[in-house]
Each structure stands twice: as C-alpha cells, then as structure tokens.
Design a protein around this motif. Sequence first.
Motif, PDB file in Angstrom:
ATOM      1  N   SER A 283     -10.431  -1.961  -0.766  1.00 30.80           N
ATOM      2  CA  SER A 283      -9.620  -2.044  -1.985  1.00 30.80           C
ATOM      3  C   SER A 283      -9.150  -3.461  -2.267  1.00 30.80           C
ATOM      4  CB  SER A 283      -8.413  -1.110  -1.877  1.00 30.80           C
ATOM      5  OG  SER A 283      -7.476  -1.607  -0.930  1.00 30.80           O
ATOM      6  N   GLY A 284      -9.043  -4.274  -1.226  1.00 32.53           N
ATOM      7  CA  GLY A 284      -8.679  -5.679  -1.413  1.00 32.53           C
ATOM      8  C   GLY A 284      -7.212  -5.930  -1.674  1.00 32.53           C
ATOM      9  N   THR A 285      -6.350  -4.941  -1.457  1.00 30.84           N
ATOM     10  CA  THR A 285      -4.927  -5.102  -1.739  1.00 30.84           C
ATOM     11  C   THR A 285      -4.115  -5.508  -0.514  1.00 30.84           C
ATOM     12  OG1 THR A 285      -4.554  -2.743  -1.349  1.00 30.84           O
ATOM     13  CG2 THR A 285      -5.025  -3.426  -3.617  1.00 30.84           C
ATOM     14  N   MET A 286      -4.727  -5.487   0.679  1.00 33.84           N
ATOM     15  CA  MET A 286      -4.021  -5.824   1.924  1.00 33.84           C
ATOM     16  C   MET A 286      -4.868  -6.769   2.760  1.00 33.84           C
ATOM     17  SD  MET A 286      -2.559  -2.154   3.294  1.00 33.84           S
ATOM     18  CE  MET A 286      -1.373  -1.174   2.392  1.00 33.84           C
ATOM     19  N   ASN A 287      -4.189  -7.587   3.578  1.00 37.54           N
ATOM     20  CA  ASN A 287      -4.927  -8.380   4.543  1.00 37.54           C
ATOM     21  C   ASN A 287      -5.156  -7.558   5.811  1.00 37.54           C
ATOM     22  OD1 ASN A 287      -2.596  -8.568   6.234  1.00 37.54           O
ATOM     23  ND2 ASN A 287      -1.875 -10.355   5.087  1.00 37.54           N
ATOM     24  N   VAL A 288      -5.865  -8.124   6.770  1.00 35.23           N
ATOM     25  CA  VAL A 288      -6.258  -7.374   7.966  1.00 35.23           C
ATOM     26  C   VAL A 288      -5.038  -6.897   8.748  1.00 35.23           C
ATOM     27  CG1 VAL A 288      -7.471  -7.502  10.171  1.00 35.23           C
ATOM     28  CG2 VAL A 288      -8.485  -8.528   8.129  1.00 35.23           C
ATOM     29  N   MET A 289      -4.038  -7.759   8.917  1.00 33.74           N
ATOM     30  CA  MET A 289      -2.838  -7.371   9.660  1.00 33.74           C
ATOM     31  C   MET A 289      -2.120  -6.219   8.982  1.00 33.74           C
ATOM     32  SD  MET A 289      -0.782  -7.992  12.255  1.00 33.74           S
ATOM     33  CE  MET A 289      -0.973  -9.694  12.804  1.00 33.74           C
ATOM     34  N   GLU A 290      -2.006  -6.260   7.678  1.00 29.14           N
ATOM     35  CA  GLU A 290      -1.326  -5.198   6.938  1.00 29.14           C
ATOM     36  C   GLU A 290      -2.087  -3.879   7.047  1.00 29.14           C
ATOM     37  OE1 GLU A 290       0.826  -7.797   3.361  1.00 29.14           O
ATOM     38  OE2 GLU A 290      -1.274  -7.175   3.172  1.00 29.14           O
ATOM     39  N   VAL A 291      -3.408  -3.957   6.997  1.00 32.22           N
ATOM     40  CA  VAL A 291      -4.214  -2.741   7.140  1.00 32.22           C
ATOM     41  C   VAL A 291      -4.047  -2.157   8.533  1.00 32.22           C
ATOM     42  CG1 VAL A 291      -6.569  -1.850   7.249  1.00 32.22           C
ATOM     43  CG2 VAL A 291      -5.891  -3.346   5.366  1.00 32.22           C
TER      44      VAL A 291
END
Length: 324
Positions: A283-291
């Motif tokens: 989706s491109g709304t979060m970076n890796v850490m947030e995911v």
Amino acid sequence: MSVDFHHNFTQFFHALGILEPQKKSAQYMSFQSTLKEGAIHRFMPRTDLEVVVSDYSFHQEHQVNVSTAKPMVEISYCLQGTRGVQISNRDYEVTAGTCTMQLMEQVEANFIYNKDESYQMVGIGIPVTTFNHYMENINRNEGTPIRFSEVLRGNPFRFFQENINPLDMLIVKQLLEALVANRLTNLELECTVLQLLTRTCQTFFPHSTNPMEFSRDDRAKLFQARMIMAENMLNPPSLMELSRLVGLNDYKLKKGFKEMYGTTVFGYLREQRLEKACYLLQSGTMNVMEVANAVGYSNPSHFAAVFKEKYGLNPRDFIRYRSQ
C-alpha cells in the motif's frame, strides 16, 4: 434448450434494471433508471467463469428479487457497502471487508440496498462441475474431496462468510486497478481469478485428514480459535488462554487445529501476520518499521528474516521490487 449458470447473472442484471449489454466477453452495463447510479462490468474469460465488478448506489431504499435457474457457486468480495439478502426465509448480511461463498440450487433471493450507500463488489461465478473439479485438485492427495451436493446436505442454499484475507485483498485491489486501466489480458484475468478461487476454497473448506474424529461443535470451536488469532495479531493469547476462550482442552486444540488447517496455531498466526505485512508494504503508506509493529513484530531484524523466508525478499527489497 439447457440453461447455463451465466443465466443466473443475466436474470439479476435484468432485475437490477440495467441497459441491455452487447453480446461479447467483456460487457459494460449502466443503469436505465434515475433511481440508481454507477455501473457493472461483466467479464467471461472462459465459458465456466463469470467475473462481475459492481460499483453503484441507490437514491432510495431498494429491493431486487431474482430466481436462480441453474445450480452454481458464487464468491464475492465486498469492498464497500452493507447489503441484506433474504433466501429461503433466512436473512443474511454482506458487509464491507468480507468474502462470502454461496452454494445454491434453484432459489428465490431478495437483495436489500440502503439509500445513498455506495456498493463496490467483485463477484466470481462458477458452475457446479468447476467447483467439484477444484475441490478434487485441492485435496487430490488427501482422501475423498468435498463435493457440491455434500456441502448443501439436501438444502437449496449454503452461505459462508469471513473477513477478506489481507493477501486476497491485495490481489482483488490489483485486479481492479488493472481492469480500470484496461491493461489486463484475458489470460491474466483468468489466472488471477483462478488463484482467488483456489485460495477461497481452501479457506472455507480446509481439509481434515480425519474429519470424523471431531464433532460439529469441536469444528466450530476450532474455527473460533482461528478467528481469535487472526483478530489479535498484536496481542495473541497463549495456547492455554486460547483453549479456555474456545472451550477445548489444549491437546484437542493443537491436534484439531493442525488437522483442520494444516498448520499449528502459531504457524497460522505467523502466516496471517506476514500476509498483512505484504499488503501494508504494497500500500505504500508505512515504512518497514511501522509495518513490523503493525503486525506484531517488535524486532525488525526478526521481521525481515521471516518475511524473506516466506517471500524470498527482505521488506525493503520487496518495496523496491513492487514499485518497479
């Protein structure tokens, strides 16, 4: 002249009040009444597949009555809207974010739509022979497959519903984007739909190597256990807590879960987390850490390792690959 399962969809479209489409494999259909707005796209990538993309709303409460003329199976992914359905004197509800599978013979159905509510759905229809064929292939090495007549058990209609799996949601949204952009070939449409069919059949009819060992009540409790784990990714219960929540002893819970779903309780949790992570990264709304945090991984290195084990790429490489 015999009636094929496509006639069921044609009857529904006529009852819905759409303009008569041209006779071709991909049809755009708009409404002929000012009480509704939007359109339906109808695709038939091959003779035993029907794909319907619906996006419409009604300016007042509306009901549509239709009769099915041929037994069939329909899988629907509801992305927007809540729609009521009355079949054989029973009420059902289709809500946004759910996947439903309906097995039907000749039935009378009443669809109930709310005023000024947007409905967006993707439906896949197949005849009984195709359903039986897929169930045979899914379980080809695991004993006797489930067949259409056995699921109905003498009833004219069966209804199954679950939240849309995150990976399936990703596939459906990519399918819609490709159809809107008119960049999907007939073969690509067929392959995508067959992938969804196989995954959905496996979801609603997981194979048990020894199904007679578990009562209907036990199977319902195992299904409840699976839903609890899927809905509590961030803070899942322990096996003992889950056992108490569903009312099964831990031995039967572990053994039954493995036999019904082909994995352990926490193996299932891991798969659900990774599939949701795949969707969030796409989706491109979060970076890796947030995911990683969103799906229950506090250690980003561990998250990257298990993600790569499943998908063959670490999360950052996955993002770069998907963007290309």
